[in-house]
Design an enzyme around this catalytic site. Structure first.
Site, PDB file in Angstrom:
ATOM      1  N   VAL A   1       0.846  -1.193   0.000  1.00 28.35           N
ATOM      2  CA  VAL A   1       0.000   0.000   0.000  1.00 28.35           C
ATOM      3  C   VAL A   1       0.883   1.245   0.000  1.00 28.35           C
ATOM      4  CG1 VAL A   1      -2.093  -0.986   0.984  1.00 28.35           C
ATOM      5  CG2 VAL A   1      -0.263  -0.298   2.514  1.00 28.35           C
ATOM      6  N   GLU A   2       0.712   2.061  -1.007  1.00 30.52           N
ATOM      7  CA  GLU A   2       1.475   3.299  -1.140  1.00 30.52           C
ATOM      8  C   GLU A   2       0.769   4.222  -2.121  1.00 30.52           C
ATOM      9  OE1 GLU A   2       5.268   2.690  -3.319  1.00 30.52           O
ATOM     10  OE2 GLU A   2       4.782   0.555  -3.197  1.00 30.52           O
TER      11      GLU A   2
END
Length: 359
Positions: free
Chosen positions: A239-240
């Protein structure tokens, strides 16, 4: 009188002929498409590819809530895991607020087990660090070189990897790019998955989370493509914020946590392992500070020690370089390290996987 009558008859005939001719033209025009256009229907310039049928459940209330896009934009930055030069999805993205209904025939097929399952414990000794770095950082007393178990993460962008050479260089484990979104499979995943295992590395798969698809659909796509194999490392959710992605949504913190939970619960039920959360400093700051305290974290920190970048956050893996150099790989490769000694690694990688084991 006769001439006048003949003239009158001729004029009347011509008038009737004219009316009949006009009616015929109008009748033909009715068969033509209307020249009027509206904005209510958008006609694509080319046929749209069908979305792969990989959804295995309906959306939860959390997923069906409308998306919030109130986070500010930011300029692109280097990617965390070694995969995302671009995110090219072959099908149009459905609205996140409504998950398409599916028929039983479209459900995910059972997981594909490989013919050779990985052993539950490591087969040989830990290979010591032998990597070089194109942009070395002095981490001082907190140098990752002081830790025993190093590894890599790879995707299609590393090309054809010589896994035996990479193993000899110091790679004890590898996280391999599998999927992103709901319809993209890394074309090198199957080859990397099999060859890493054959070379004696512990391997796991990761998914790049796409904020314009439902969490359930993405979980089902990952499950469809990543085998459930004894001895594999736990799956990873990456997740980014990705400035190069075709998805520009930046959901609220509440929505981010909801979607992550749906995805991770689905994977944990299927693989029997609690997923690992990979993240980068900006995304962590915006969404994950103080959240998911009972989940293992894999943290990107390529300039300072994780304790400086993520205060009070326990971690399992540390990605300390995005510019590693190694025999067996053309170009640069991400370098990572396990938070623990060799004994802790053997216990954790052998199946007794808890957050406390590595902290």
């Amino acid at each position: 009188m006769r001439i006048s009558g003949a003239i009158s008859f001729l004029i009347a005939s011509l008038c009737l002929a004219g009316c009949s001719s006009t009616a015929g033209v109008d009748a033909l025009d009715l068969q033509k498409p209307s020249s009027e256009t509206t904005s209510s229907v958008i006609r694509p310039p080319a046929p749209i590819a069908a979305v792969p049928q990989a959804m295995a459940r309906r959306a939860t209330r959390a997923e069906m809530a409308p998306m919030s896009d109130n986070a500010p934009d930011e300029s692109p930055r280097p990617f965390g895991l070694a995969e995302e030069q671009t995110v090219a999805l072959s099908a149009p993205e459905p609205s996140d607020s409504v998950e398409p209904s599916i028929e039983p025939a479209a459900l995910v097929s059972p997981p594909r087990l490989l013919s050779r399952a990985a052993p539950p414990m490591l087969a040989g000794p830990v290979t010591r660090y032998g990597f070089r770095d194109a942009k070395p950082i002095n981490f001082g007393k907190g140098s990752p070189r002081h830790l025993a178990v190093h590894g890599v993460d790879v995707s299609r962008w590393q090309g054809n990897v010589n896994w035996n050479k990479l193993r000899a260089q110091g790679a004890n484990f590898a996280y391999i790019k599998a999927t992103d979104g709901g319809d993209h499979l890394d074309p090198m995943f199957t080859r990397n998955w099999r060859n890493a295992d054959a070379a004696g590395l512990k391997r796991g798969a990761y998914h790049f989370f796409y904020w314009c698809r439902t969490a359930g659909e993405q979980a089902d796509w990952f499950i469809r493509n990543v085998p459930r194999v004894e001895g594999a490392l736990p799956p990873v959710i990456d997740v980014e914020w990705n400035g190069e992605s075709s998805c520009k949504r930046r959901p609220s913190r509440e929505k981010v946590l909801e979607k992550m939970q749906v995805f991770m619960d689905r994977l944990e039920r299927h693989y029997g392992q609690r997923p690992i959360i990979y993240t980068a400093p900006d995304f962590y700051r915006d969404n994950l500070r103080g959240a998911f305290l009972d989940y293992p974290f894999w943290l990107r920190a390529v300039a300072r020690h994780p304790s400086k970048v993520y205060p009070d956050r326990k971690w399992l893996f540390w990605q300390y370089s995005g510019s590693g150099l190694s025999h067996g790989v053309t170009g640069r490769i991400d370098l990572n390290v396990f938070h623990g000694d060799e004994r802790a690694w053997r216990a954790w990688a052998g199946g007794r996987q808890t957050v406390a084991d590595a902290n």
